[in-house]
Motif scaffolding. Structure first.
Motif, PDB file in Angstrom:
ATOM      1  N   ASN A  11       1.048  -1.064   0.006  1.00  0.00           N
ATOM      2  CA  ASN A  11       0.086  -0.106   0.041  1.00  0.00           C
ATOM      3  C   ASN A  11       0.648   1.103  -0.093  1.00  0.00           C
ATOM      4  O   ASN A  11       1.930   1.375   0.764  1.00  0.00           O
ATOM      5  N   VAL A  12       0.663   2.140  -0.689  1.00  0.00           N
ATOM      6  CA  VAL A  12       1.448   3.229  -0.871  1.00  0.00           C
ATOM      7  C   VAL A  12       1.126   4.617  -0.336  1.00  0.00           C
ATOM      8  O   VAL A  12      -0.193   4.683  -0.279  1.00  0.00           O
ATOM      9  N   SER A  13       1.763   5.405  -0.146  1.00  0.00           N
ATOM     10  CA  SER A  13       1.370   6.935   0.376  1.00  0.00           C
ATOM     11  C   SER A  13       1.028   7.685  -0.913  1.00  0.00           C
ATOM     12  O   SER A  13       1.735   7.347  -2.216  1.00  0.00           O
ATOM     13  N   TYR A  14       0.085   8.463  -0.916  1.00  0.00           N
ATOM     14  CA  TYR A  14      -0.325   9.370  -2.090  1.00  0.00           C
ATOM     15  C   TYR A  14      -0.799  10.619  -1.489  1.00  0.00           C
ATOM     16  O   TYR A  14      -1.416  10.673  -0.407  1.00  0.00           O
ATOM     17  N   TYR A  15      -0.843  11.738  -2.224  1.00  0.00           N
ATOM     18  CA  TYR A  15      -1.189  12.864  -1.739  1.00  0.00           C
ATOM     19  C   TYR A  15      -2.425  13.470  -2.473  1.00  0.00           C
ATOM     20  O   TYR A  15      -2.842  14.643  -2.074  1.00  0.00           O
ATOM     21  N   THR A  16      -3.007  12.935  -3.696  1.00  0.00           N
ATOM     22  CA  THR A  16      -4.363  13.181  -4.089  1.00  0.00           C
ATOM     23  C   THR A  16      -4.989  11.938  -4.753  1.00  0.00           C
ATOM     24  O   THR A  16      -4.124  11.182  -5.327  1.00  0.00           O
ATOM     25  N   SER A  17      -6.306  11.756  -4.633  1.00  0.00           N
ATOM     26  CA  SER A  17      -6.779  10.484  -5.091  1.00  0.00           C
ATOM     27  C   SER A  17      -7.250  11.016  -6.633  1.00  0.00           C
ATOM     28  O   SER A  17      -7.599  12.171  -6.962  1.00  0.00           O
ATOM     29  N   VAL A  18      -7.329  10.234  -7.556  1.00  0.00           N
ATOM     30  CA  VAL A  18      -7.639  10.399  -9.169  1.00  0.00           C
ATOM     31  C   VAL A  18      -8.920   9.566  -9.306  1.00  0.00           C
ATOM     32  O   VAL A  18      -9.056   8.551  -9.631  1.00  0.00           O
ATOM     33  N   ALA A  19     -10.074  10.324  -9.863  1.00  0.00           N
ATOM     34  CA  ALA A  19     -11.270  10.102 -10.152  1.00  0.00           C
ATOM     35  C   ALA A  19     -11.816   8.710  -9.474  1.00  0.00           C
ATOM     36  O   ALA A  19     -11.998   7.660 -10.136  1.00  0.00           O
ATOM     37  N   ALA A  20     -11.550   8.637  -8.146  1.00  0.00           N
ATOM     38  CA  ALA A  20     -11.888   7.560  -7.366  1.00  0.00           C
ATOM     39  C   ALA A  20     -13.447   6.998  -7.336  1.00  0.00           C
ATOM     40  O   ALA A  20     -14.347   8.019  -7.446  1.00  0.00           O
ATOM     41  N   GLN A  21     -13.793   5.866  -7.434  1.00  0.00           N
ATOM     42  CA  GLN A  21     -15.038   5.120  -7.517  1.00  0.00           C
ATOM     43  C   GLN A  21     -15.264   4.425  -6.071  1.00  0.00           C
ATOM     44  O   GLN A  21     -16.200   3.994  -5.581  1.00  0.00           O
ATOM     45  N   MET A  22     -14.149   4.220  -5.262  1.00  0.00           N
ATOM     46  CA  MET A  22     -14.168   3.686  -3.996  1.00  0.00           C
ATOM     47  C   MET A  22     -13.114   4.133  -3.204  1.00  0.00           C
ATOM     48  O   MET A  22     -12.213   4.795  -3.492  1.00  0.00           O
ATOM     49  N   THR A  23     -13.114   3.499  -1.872  1.00  0.00           N
ATOM     50  CA  THR A  23     -12.197   3.887  -0.840  1.00  0.00           C
ATOM     51  C   THR A  23     -10.776   3.283  -1.096  1.00  0.00           C
ATOM     52  O   THR A  23     -10.828   2.316  -1.939  1.00  0.00           O
ATOM     53  N   GLU A  24      -9.663   3.741  -0.750  1.00  0.00           N
ATOM     54  CA  GLU A  24      -8.527   3.115  -0.723  1.00  0.00           C
ATOM     55  C   GLU A  24      -8.603   1.765  -0.201  1.00  0.00           C
ATOM     56  O   GLU A  24      -7.565   0.928  -0.727  1.00  0.00           O
TER      57      GLU A  24
END
Length: 279
Positions: free
Chosen positions: A139-152
């Motif tokens: 599982n990676v760190s990220y700083y903005t989600s892109v066009a998400a349809q679901m939770t991480e």
């Protein structure tokens, strides 16, 4: 119960692994891309360290989420390298680092979407079939989600469950994401497929403002991340290897030893004391 705490192998302090009798991780981890095809002085160093410690590998360039075709030339070299050094675990990042044949030199987040899951699951199965071993994804760190349809959490869980791969649970990454995106870290971890966890990473980060921390692997682990680690270990149904990452800003060796000992103390308490009492 067997538990192991290892250390990332870096050239900055390579001699410590060979010459310092007080510095004895249970295993080492390295990025295979940095060593495949290596000869001369550093090949001798690698062989010396690999002769002393079990080796795990954590890759940087598989780019499992990329739209590009898999790099079969690299996979052939990788398979030979893993066999040569008797590598017990090969892990990678649930991210992408290449697009249109350009190396982006960063680990970018994959959109939390159904179509991305379908794409990635197919690629994971191809890699696992070729390497003849389970792929372990972080599982990676990220700083903005892109066009998400679901939770991480749902995205990570579905990728693991539908592909048959295993999970490298980076506890610091969970802490970073929970802080930056405003979710509960313990709740996130508790909802993951914990029976698929094969490996844990622990590291430090940098707090750059009141509402942003960056995953850097350049600082000591902070107390709240140790607390989250202990919570995580208690949820697992078996001991797994734990890796301390330190990529730069390398401190005195004694500080690294202290971090490994603290991690080992937590795991020992749970798997040698609490687990035995409960069973």
């Amino acid at each position: 119960m067997r538990y192991q705490v290892g250390m990332g192998f870096r050239r900055d302090f390579a001699d410590e692994f060979i010459d310092n009798e007080a510095f004895k991780p249970d295993f080492i981890e390295l990025a295979p891309e940095n060593w495949i095809g290596m000869g001369g002085y550093w090949k001798k160093k690698l062989d010396a360290v690999a002769g002393r410690y079990p080796v795990t590998c954590h890759g940087l360039s598989l780019s499992i989420g990329s739209p590009d075709d898999l790099d079969w030339t690299f996979l052939k070299q990788l398979k030979e390298f893993l066999k040569r050094y008797n590598v017990s675990i090969y892990s990678e990042h649930l991210s992408f680092a290449k697009a249109d044949n350009a190396h982006l030199y960063d680990l970018l987040p994959i959109p939390f979407r159904d179509d991305a899951i379908k794409h990635i699951v197919k690629r994971i199965k191809m890699v696992q079939d070729y390497l003849e071993r389970p792929l372990v994804l972080e599982n990676v760190s990220y700083y903005t989600s892109v066009a998400a349809q679901m939770t991480e959490q749902e995205f990570v869980s579905r990728v693991v469950e539908e592909s048959g791969c295993q999970l490298l649970l980076d506890v610091n990454n969970v802490y970073v994401n929970a802080f930056n995106h405003g979710y509960n870290a313990e709740e996130f971890i508790s909802q993951l497929p914990l029976d698929k966890v094969a490996y844990i990473h622990m590291a430090g980060h940098d707090k750059v403002s009141d509402d942003l921390i960056i995953d850097t692997h350049g600082q000591a682990i902070i107390d709240p991340v140790y607390t989250l680690f202990e919570y995580t270990v208690k949820l697992l149904n078996k001991p797994v290897p734990v890796l301390l990452e330190r990529d730069f800003n390398i401190p005195e060796t004694q500080e690294l030893i202290g971090e490994m000992e603290r991690l080992k103390g937590i795991v020992k308490k749970i798997w040698e004391v609490e687990h035995v009492i409960e069973s």
